[in-house]
Design a protein around this motif. Structure first.
Motif, mmCIF file in Angstrom:
data_model
loop_
_atom_site.group_PDB
_atom_site.id
_atom_site.type_symbol
_atom_site.label_atom_id
_atom_site.label_comp_id
_atom_site.label_asym_id
_atom_site.label_seq_id
_atom_site.Cartn_x
_atom_site.Cartn_y
_atom_site.Cartn_z
ATOM 1 N N TYR A 273 -3.737 -1.062 -2.237
ATOM 2 C CA TYR A 273 -3.606 0.557 -2.670
ATOM 3 C C TYR A 273 -2.688 1.180 -1.814
ATOM 4 C CZ TYR A 273 -7.730 -0.171 -5.510
ATOM 5 O OH TYR A 273 -8.649 -0.887 -6.532
ATOM 6 N N SER A 274 -2.063 2.470 -2.252
ATOM 7 C CA SER A 274 -1.079 2.983 -1.576
ATOM 8 C C SER A 274 -1.373 4.469 -1.926
ATOM 9 C CB SER A 274 0.378 2.569 -1.877
ATOM 10 O OG SER A 274 0.713 3.181 -2.978
ATOM 11 N N ILE A 275 -1.119 5.556 -0.932
ATOM 12 C CA ILE A 275 -1.208 6.701 -1.077
ATOM 13 C C ILE A 275 -0.141 7.655 -0.296
ATOM 14 C CG2 ILE A 275 -2.886 7.275 0.660
ATOM 15 C CD1 ILE A 275 -4.231 9.270 -1.154
ATOM 16 N N LYS A 276 0.664 8.648 -0.740
ATOM 17 C CA LYS A 276 1.288 9.505 0.055
ATOM 18 C C LYS A 276 0.465 10.684 0.788
ATOM 19 C CE LYS A 276 5.163 9.347 -3.063
ATOM 20 N NZ LYS A 276 6.138 10.316 -4.174
ATOM 21 N N PRO A 277 0.487 10.660 2.022
ATOM 22 C CA PRO A 277 -0.610 11.364 2.524
ATOM 23 C C PRO A 277 -0.728 12.850 2.156
ATOM 24 C CG PRO A 277 0.932 10.448 4.234
ATOM 25 C CD PRO A 277 1.590 10.014 2.816
ATOM 26 N N ARG B 234 5.045 8.600 5.874
ATOM 27 C CA ARG B 234 4.984 7.333 5.845
ATOM 28 C C ARG B 234 4.180 7.200 4.572
ATOM 29 N NH1 ARG B 234 6.167 3.625 10.132
ATOM 30 N NH2 ARG B 234 6.878 4.823 12.089
ATOM 31 N N ILE B 235 4.161 6.061 3.727
ATOM 32 C CA ILE B 235 3.338 5.978 2.564
ATOM 33 C C ILE B 235 2.147 4.861 3.152
ATOM 34 C CG2 ILE B 235 2.825 4.561 0.569
ATOM 35 C CD1 ILE B 235 5.750 5.049 -0.038
ATOM 36 N N VAL B 236 0.985 5.376 3.102
ATOM 37 C CA VAL B 236 -0.188 4.759 3.848
ATOM 38 C C VAL B 236 -0.737 3.720 2.765
ATOM 39 C CG1 VAL B 236 -2.580 5.039 4.694
ATOM 40 C CG2 VAL B 236 -0.906 6.726 5.043
ATOM 41 N N ILE B 237 -1.010 2.270 3.363
ATOM 42 C CA ILE B 237 -1.274 1.288 2.257
ATOM 43 C C ILE B 237 -2.528 0.615 3.175
ATOM 44 C CG2 ILE B 237 0.873 1.185 1.483
ATOM 45 C CD1 ILE B 237 1.293 -1.575 3.418
#
Length: 250
Positions: free
Chosen positions: A99-103, A215-218
């Protein structure tokens, strides 16, 4: 950027590689399954798997390791023949989801003044180690003691940020954040069982989002565990799956 399993950090060294697989080994913690395994580059045939299995088993026996573990190429399902063989040989078959998310996409939270989240420093490191030991010891005292080596290395590393959460000054949860050029990987996010459902896990994530907004959080979630549903509700984007198998010999 496209997030793939190549963005996930692996604690271990590639000690052998061919066109079929990479062999990861971590002599510092031999009983850490996630650091001692074979990762296939493509889906093996049944004969290729058996050959790799025999190789890894022989290698691990020489190191007094009692397991074999294999990871298969992302987003590929096992063949029926291979799955049947794994079942017959009593492997545990699991699926990890990426999974990933932009903060900025993470939901805003109401502030609970009882919960404090902060980076681990020399004053809070002992609390962090105690929390981690309580989590690790469920896999055995030897494993928990060995993990201290990794925690200490991470504490000294510039690319790992250790984070701890307190509820009314009681340490209750933690996460490690592994930094790469464009990503921040949350690894081993946990909250003690007796403090679940108080928003502590979300508070830890919110802290990570605020700390690494550029950053992109994964993260990796177990495909069989309920937290994956929480991540989806929190606006994480599903990036794919990977099958892994483990066999521990008595």
């Amino acid at each position: 950027m496209k997030i793939t399993f190549d963005n996930i950090d692996i604690v271990g060294h590639v000690i052998a590689e061919n066109e079929l697989y990479k062999h990861y080994h971590y002599s510092e913690i031999l009983i850490r399954y996630d650091s001692n395994f074979i990762g296939f580059k493509r889906m093996p045939t049944i004969d290729e798997f058996k050959e790799a299995e025999a190789y890894l088993r022989e290698f691990h026996l020489k190191k007094a390791q009692d397991h074999v573990k294999f990871e298969f190429p992302p987003d590929q399902k096992l063949t029926d023949e291979l799955y049947q063989y794994l079942q017959e040989q009593h492997y545990t078959v699991g699926t990890n989801e990426l999974y990933s998310i932009k903060p900025q996409d993470f939901p805003e939270l109401s502030i609970n003044p009882d919960i404090q989240v902060e980076e681990v420093n020399s004053s809070t490191y002992k609390d962090y180690l105690t929390l981690q030991y309580e989590q690790d010891v469920q896999f055995g005292e030897s494993y928990a003691e060995a993990k201290k080596i990794l925690h200490h290395a991470n504490f000294q590393s510039d690319r790992v940020v250790q984070i701890i959460a307190y509820d009314k000054d009681i340490p209750v949860g933690a996460v490690d954040v592994i930094l790469q050029d464009l990503t921040a990987e949350m690894d081993n996010l946990f909250v003690q069982d007796s403090y679940q459902r108080k928003g502590i896990g979300s508070s830890i994530q919110r802290f990570v989002m605020d700390l690494f907004r550029d950053r992109i959080v994964i993260l990796i979630a177990d495909g069989e565990d309920t937290p994956r549903e929480m991540y989806r509700k929190q606006n994480y984007h599903y990036e794919g799956f990977q099958i892994e198998v483990l066999k521990v010999y008595n």
